[in-house]
Design a protein around this motif. Structure first.
Motif, PDB file in Angstrom:
ATOM      1  N   ILE A   1       0.858  -1.060   0.030  1.00  0.00           N
ATOM      2  CA  ILE A   1       0.012  -0.027   0.010  1.00  0.00           C
ATOM      3  C   ILE A   1       0.819   1.188  -0.033  1.00  0.00           C
ATOM      4  CG2 ILE A   1      -1.545   1.414   1.510  1.00  0.00           C
ATOM      5  CD1 ILE A   1      -3.092  -1.264   2.105  1.00  0.00           C
ATOM      6  N   PHE A   2       0.446   2.279  -0.932  1.00  0.00           N
ATOM      7  CA  PHE A   2       1.226   3.340  -0.928  1.00  0.00           C
ATOM      8  C   PHE A   2       0.218   4.582  -1.066  1.00  0.00           C
ATOM      9  CE2 PHE A   2       4.935   1.203  -1.798  1.00  0.00           C
ATOM     10  CZ  PHE A   2       6.083   2.106  -1.493  1.00  0.00           C
ATOM     11  N   PRO A   3       0.398   5.649  -0.489  1.00  0.00           N
ATOM     12  CA  PRO A   3      -0.598   6.817  -0.687  1.00  0.00           C
ATOM     13  C   PRO A   3      -0.409   7.371  -2.228  1.00  0.00           C
ATOM     14  CG  PRO A   3       1.480   7.739   0.550  1.00  0.00           C
ATOM     15  CD  PRO A   3       1.461   6.218   0.578  1.00  0.00           C
ATOM     16  N   THR A   4      -1.630   7.581  -2.966  1.00  0.00           N
ATOM     17  CA  THR A   4      -1.575   7.997  -4.287  1.00  0.00           C
ATOM     18  C   THR A   4      -0.737   9.331  -4.350  1.00  0.00           C
ATOM     19  OG1 THR A   4      -2.805   8.816  -6.423  1.00  0.00           O
ATOM     20  CG2 THR A   4      -3.822   9.367  -3.826  1.00  0.00           C
ATOM     21  N   PRO A   5       0.108   9.408  -5.461  1.00  0.00           N
ATOM     22  CA  PRO A   5       0.923  10.488  -5.650  1.00  0.00           C
ATOM     23  C   PRO A   5       0.012  11.908  -5.994  1.00  0.00           C
ATOM     24  CG  PRO A   5       1.514   9.109  -7.339  1.00  0.00           C
ATOM     25  CD  PRO A   5       0.432   8.572  -6.399  1.00  0.00           C
ATOM     26  N   TYR A   6      -1.519  11.632  -6.748  1.00  0.00           N
ATOM     27  CA  TYR A   6      -2.223  12.649  -7.069  1.00  0.00           C
ATOM     28  C   TYR A   6      -3.376  12.836  -6.249  1.00  0.00           C
ATOM     29  CZ  TYR A   6       0.648  12.718 -11.495  1.00  0.00           C
ATOM     30  OH  TYR A   6       1.531  12.897 -12.364  1.00  0.00           O
ATOM     31  N   ASN A   7      -3.819  13.976  -6.470  1.00  0.00           N
ATOM     32  CA  ASN A   7      -5.199  14.257  -5.919  1.00  0.00           C
ATOM     33  C   ASN A   7      -6.245  13.702  -6.972  1.00  0.00           C
ATOM     34  OD1 ASN A   7      -7.823  15.708  -5.924  1.00  0.00           O
ATOM     35  ND2 ASN A   7      -7.006  16.943  -4.471  1.00  0.00           N
ATOM     36  N   GLU A   8      -7.539  12.951  -6.285  1.00  0.00           N
ATOM     37  CA  GLU A   8      -8.338  12.157  -7.261  1.00  0.00           C
ATOM     38  C   GLU A   8      -8.984  12.986  -8.121  1.00  0.00           C
ATOM     39  OE1 GLU A   8     -10.232  11.972  -3.099  1.00  0.00           O
ATOM     40  OE2 GLU A   8      -8.045  12.019  -3.874  1.00  0.00           O
ATOM     41  N   GLN A   9      -8.883  14.484  -8.092  1.00  0.00           N
ATOM     42  CA  GLN A   9      -9.654  15.194  -8.957  1.00  0.00           C
ATOM     43  C   GLN A   9      -8.756  15.767 -10.005  1.00  0.00           C
ATOM     44  OE1 GLN A   9     -12.692  15.604  -8.387  1.00  0.00           O
ATOM     45  NE2 GLN A   9     -12.753  14.210  -6.731  1.00  0.00           N
ATOM     46  N   ALA A  10      -7.422  15.095  -9.981  1.00  0.00           N
ATOM     47  CA  ALA A  10      -6.511  15.561 -11.187  1.00  0.00           C
ATOM     48  C   ALA A  10      -7.302  15.233 -12.553  1.00  0.00           C
ATOM     49  CB  ALA A  10      -5.143  15.136 -10.921  1.00  0.00           C
TER      50      ALA A  10
ATOM     51  N   LEU B   1       9.778   0.895  -5.741  1.00  0.00           N
ATOM     52  CA  LEU B   1       9.814   0.822  -4.224  1.00  0.00           C
ATOM     53  C   LEU B   1       9.274  -0.221  -3.666  1.00  0.00           C
ATOM     54  CD1 LEU B   1       9.057   4.859  -3.667  1.00  0.00           C
ATOM     55  CD2 LEU B   1      11.447   3.432  -3.786  1.00  0.00           C
ATOM     56  N   ALA B   2       8.038  -0.482  -4.134  1.00  0.00           N
ATOM     57  CA  ALA B   2       7.358  -1.616  -3.684  1.00  0.00           C
ATOM     58  C   ALA B   2       8.252  -3.080  -3.937  1.00  0.00           C
ATOM     59  CB  ALA B   2       5.866  -1.890  -4.439  1.00  0.00           C
ATOM     60  N   GLN B   3       8.963  -3.314  -5.154  1.00  0.00           N
ATOM     61  CA  GLN B   3       9.694  -4.363  -5.397  1.00  0.00           C
ATOM     62  C   GLN B   3      10.993  -4.510  -4.448  1.00  0.00           C
ATOM     63  OE1 GLN B   3       9.848  -3.987  -9.588  1.00  0.00           O
ATOM     64  NE2 GLN B   3       7.942  -5.160  -9.933  1.00  0.00           N
ATOM     65  N   GLN B   4      11.413  -3.330  -4.291  1.00  0.00           N
ATOM     66  CA  GLN B   4      12.664  -3.282  -3.507  1.00  0.00           C
ATOM     67  C   GLN B   4      12.374  -3.939  -1.890  1.00  0.00           C
ATOM     68  OE1 GLN B   4      14.484   0.849  -3.303  1.00  0.00           O
ATOM     69  NE2 GLN B   4      14.150   0.735  -5.435  1.00  0.00           N
ATOM     70  N   GLN B   5      10.833  -3.767  -1.468  1.00  0.00           N
ATOM     71  CA  GLN B   5      10.690  -4.112  -0.148  1.00  0.00           C
ATOM     72  C   GLN B   5      10.032  -5.433  -0.369  1.00  0.00           C
ATOM     73  OE1 GLN B   5       8.274  -1.227   2.055  1.00  0.00           O
ATOM     74  NE2 GLN B   5       8.823   0.293   0.521  1.00  0.00           N
ATOM     75  N   GLY B   6      10.068  -6.264  -1.414  1.00  0.00           N
ATOM     76  CA  GLY B   6       9.850  -7.692  -1.474  1.00  0.00           C
ATOM     77  C   GLY B   6       8.197  -7.766  -1.961  1.00  0.00           C
ATOM     78  N   PHE B   7       7.654  -6.922  -2.536  1.00  0.00           N
ATOM     79  CA  PHE B   7       6.350  -7.085  -3.271  1.00  0.00           C
ATOM     80  C   PHE B   7       6.395  -6.948  -4.909  1.00  0.00           C
ATOM     81  CE2 PHE B   7       5.932  -5.461   1.170  1.00  0.00           C
ATOM     82  CZ  PHE B   7       4.593  -5.814   1.717  1.00  0.00           C
ATOM     83  N   ASP B   8       5.221  -7.299  -5.258  1.00  0.00           N
ATOM     84  CA  ASP B   8       5.236  -7.241  -6.723  1.00  0.00           C
ATOM     85  C   ASP B   8       4.732  -5.871  -7.293  1.00  0.00           C
ATOM     86  OD1 ASP B   8       5.747 -10.024  -7.396  1.00  0.00           O
ATOM     87  OD2 ASP B   8       3.812 -10.515  -6.032  1.00  0.00           O
TER      88      ASP B   8
ATOM     89  N   GLN C   1      -1.437 -11.339  -0.940  1.00  0.00           N
ATOM     90  CA  GLN C   1      -1.157 -10.563   0.161  1.00  0.00           C
ATOM     91  C   GLN C   1      -1.443  -8.983  -0.203  1.00  0.00           C
ATOM     92  OE1 GLN C   1       2.803 -11.394   1.577  1.00  0.00           O
ATOM     93  NE2 GLN C   1       2.996  -9.677   3.211  1.00  0.00           N
ATOM     94  N   ILE C   2      -1.735  -8.145   0.715  1.00  0.00           N
ATOM     95  CA  ILE C   2      -1.670  -6.516   0.723  1.00  0.00           C
ATOM     96  C   ILE C   2      -1.245  -6.352   2.057  1.00  0.00           C
ATOM     97  CG2 ILE C   2      -3.059  -4.568   0.344  1.00  0.00           C
ATOM     98  CD1 ILE C   2      -5.214  -6.188  -0.850  1.00  0.00           C
ATOM     99  N   ASP C   3       0.007  -5.663   1.908  1.00  0.00           N
ATOM    100  CA  ASP C   3       0.940  -5.439   3.047  1.00  0.00           C
ATOM    101  C   ASP C   3       0.921  -6.483   4.163  1.00  0.00           C
ATOM    102  OD1 ASP C   3       1.303  -2.514   2.507  1.00  0.00           O
ATOM    103  OD2 ASP C   3       0.259  -1.728   4.133  1.00  0.00           O
ATOM    104  N   GLY C   4       0.630  -6.565   5.109  1.00  0.00           N
ATOM    105  CA  GLY C   4       0.633  -7.787   6.239  1.00  0.00           C
ATOM    106  C   GLY C   4      -0.561  -8.479   6.094  1.00  0.00           C
ATOM    107  N   GLN C   5      -1.730  -8.481   5.588  1.00  0.00           N
ATOM    108  CA  GLN C   5      -2.824  -9.085   5.306  1.00  0.00           C
ATOM    109  C   GLN C   5      -2.639 -10.160   4.237  1.00  0.00           C
ATOM    110  OE1 GLN C   5      -5.651  -8.627   7.146  1.00  0.00           O
ATOM    111  NE2 GLN C   5      -6.393 -10.389   6.262  1.00  0.00           N
TER     112      GLN C   5
END
Length: 276
Positions: free
Chosen positions: A125-134, A153-160, A241-245
């Motif tokens: 999970i990452f916060p979106t870099p954009y406002n949803e109204q962009a 960045l996610a892949q560096q942490q072991g995620f896909d 898996q999503i984060d730790g879930q």
């Protein structure tokens, strides 16, 4: 106007103008799955492209792209399965632009059977870099650099891949796919209003599988049996898996039933496409 390409200089004003649009991210695109004579969900892809062009009030007098692609690939054994990227160069700072054949690029990349294997995904999970109204979020433009950055960045942490959430903690989408949650046999997917780009496969699933649009908060992940993502080329992929879930493997059989139903929809589409 000068262009340095392939170790030599060129002076071609028209080509320079088009490459300038491409290099500055001023283009729309669609990625279409091709398999042995069929461009899957061609109409949905073309409709989304046309809707974006209409929003920019572009006047389109383009070529018959479908015929151009099919004629080129029909006897290409190396491209029995392929990723077809259809790019339309469009000045984003102007309206009422005339679009014709020279504004279209077509890129074709062969897909090996191993690339189609739907391996289960782990999402970070990452916060979106954009406002949803962009304003450009509802258009599929080639401004995709940030998606690759955050996926890296996610892949560096072991995620896909990443799974974006907005400021309210609502699920949005991954870097390249829409997400679905399954609960008690029913499918749910985030609505466009949270800032996603609705994909063509997503639109088919909403229609054919009666998937409902619903807000899904990150605190509600455990309420769902499992999640999967959808995209034009990779199609459906189980999320383990999503984060730790983590999601129980016992739901794989239910997911495989979804995939079987999806393949049935594709077979029906294939028959219509080839007969039409």
């Amino acid at each position: 106007m000068l262009i340095f390409e392939n170790n030599s200089w060129h002076q071609e004003p028209l080509r320079f103008s088009l490459l300038s649009l491409l290099s500055s991210g001023q283009a729309l695109f669609e990625t279409i799955y091709y398999d042995q004579g069929v461009l899957y969900f061609w109409e949905e892809h073309l409709a989304r492209l046309r809707n974006s062009l209409n929003d920019f009030q572009a006047r389109v007098n383009g070529p018959d792209l479908k015929t151009i692609i099919l004629r080129r690939l029909q006897n290409e054994s190396a491209y029995r399965q392929a990723r077809v990227k259809l790019i339309c160069l469009l000045p984003l700072d102007r309206r009422n632009v005339k679009i014709n054949a020279q504004h279209f690029l077509i890129l074709v990349e062969a897909i090996s059977p191993s690339q189609k294997e739907p391996a289960p995904l782990a999402l970070k999970i990452f916060p979106t870099p954009y406002n949803e109204q962009a304003p450009l979020l509802q258009h599929k433009t080639i401004n995709y650099g940030y998606h690759f950055y955050f996926r890296g960045l996610a892949q560096q942490q072991g995620f896909d891949d990443v799974l974006y959430v907005n400021k309210q903690g609502l699920l949005m989408e991954t870097s390249i796919a829409n997400i679905f949650g399954v609960k008690n046999g029913r499918l749910f997917t985030p609505p466009a209003e949270v800032g996603i780009l609705p994909g063509t496969v997503r639109s088919v699933l909403v229609k054919e599988f009666k998937a409902r649009e619903a807000l899904i908060h990150i605190d509600q992940l455990s309420e769902y049996d499992f999640f999967f993502v959808s995209s034009s080329v990779r199609e459906l992929r189980f999320v383990r898996q999503i984060d730790g879930q983590k999601f129980a493997q016992r739901y794989l059989s239910q997911y495989k039933t979804l995939v079987a139903n999806w393949e049935a929809i594709k077979r029906q589409y294939r028959q219509r496409f080839l007969s039409g």
